[in-house]
Design an enzyme around this catalytic site. Structure first.
Site, PDB file in Angstrom:
ATOM      1  N   ASP A  65     -17.432  -8.195   6.368  1.00 38.25           N
ATOM      2  CA  ASP A  65     -18.174  -7.916   5.210  1.00 38.25           C
ATOM      3  C   ASP A  65     -19.767  -8.181   5.401  1.00 38.25           C
ATOM      4  OD1 ASP A  65     -18.522  -7.477   2.483  1.00 38.25           O
ATOM      5  OD2 ASP A  65     -18.746  -9.762   2.025  1.00 38.25           O
ATOM      6  N   ASP A  96     -22.780  -8.913   2.695  1.00 37.57           N
ATOM      7  CA  ASP A  96     -23.331  -9.393   1.799  1.00 37.57           C
ATOM      8  C   ASP A  96     -22.820 -10.955   1.927  1.00 37.57           C
ATOM      9  OD1 ASP A  96     -25.512  -7.502   1.329  1.00 37.57           O
ATOM     10  OD2 ASP A  96     -23.879  -6.674  -0.451  1.00 37.57           O
TER      11      ASP A  96
END
Length: 246
Positions: free
Chosen positions: A12, A14
């Protein structure tokens, strides 16, 4: 499966590689605070102040419009969905999502962003071992964030919100986007690690049969990530190199 045994790592973005989760949180807070303050007293909706817990419960890790819908639903606010072409001023789910995106990009351009040092250490280690890597993010701003943080040249495969929409992939907590990234890398899911800071993203990794799911606790809570299916939880990715995993 151990960290050193995987053939590919799907990150991922953020909150895992970059602290842009903090920028997203500020943009969401600005948006939803203005929405709540604009409601009349007799609206019947829950107008209590928006908090970080609202972000973690309803928004974190979800595609943007789904996050808007989930928060509005939690407060008893009913708006038309609209379309992705709605202007930021529109009082629709898509309009609000687009307004949040404007705020996010203004903050990002004004302040810039740097990758977490521990995450860069991990990327360097994986590059040295020849391990495949990809970014899987619900945000459509993934390429912008990667360029701004100086990480763009490290990832040939980026599956962001735009790719998911184009390919008809379900968003997290469904595993579709991670499975698609593994397919693009040519690595079976059972030989891939998923690295996530959001409960919905960890659930996606657990649901997809991936070989290892690493939770990064940036505020959601280690217990929450473990209950969602994380095999390992760290507070900084460098712990994966230093043997401090738990």
């Amino acid at each position: 499966m151990e960290w050193v045994d995987v053939d590919a790592v799907l990150f991922d973005l953020d909150g895992v590689l970059t602290p842009t989760a903090e920028v997203h949180m500020r943009a969401w807070k600005e948006l939803f605070t203005s929405v709540l303050e604009s409601l009349p007293d007799d609206s019947g909706a829950d107008r209590s102040p928006y908090t970080d817990q609202d972000y973690f419960r309803h928004v974190d890790g979800r595609p943007r419009y789904e996050g808007v819908e989930a928060f509005l639903r939690s407060r008893g606010i009913d708006l038309p969905h609209g379309t992705p072409d709605d202007p930021p001023e529109a009082q629709t789910v898509c309009g609000l999502g687009n307004r949040k995106n404007v705020v996010f990009n203004e903050l990002l351009d004004a302040e810039g962003i740097e990758a977490y040092p521990g995450s860069v250490r991990v990327l360097d280690d994986l590059a040295g071992r020849g391990t495949e890597v990809a970014v899987v993010t619900s945000s459509r701003n993934g390429p912008h964030v990667l360029r701004t943080s100086g990480l763009a040249d490290r990832f040939e495969v980026v599956v962001d919100g735009g790719v998911a929409a184009e390919k008809g992939l379900r968003g997290k907590p469904e595993p579709d986007t991670y499975a698609y990234a593994a397919e693009l890398l040519g690595v079976p899911v059972e030989r891939c690690a998923v690295v996530e800071d959001a409960e919905s993203g960890v659930r996606a990794g657990a649901a997809g049969g991936f070989g290892l799911v690493v939770g990064v606790d940036r505020g959601v809570g280690a217990d929450v990530l473990r209950e969602a299916g994380a095999d390992v939880v760290v507070t900084d990715l460098a712990e994966l190199l230093d043997g401090q995993t738990g």
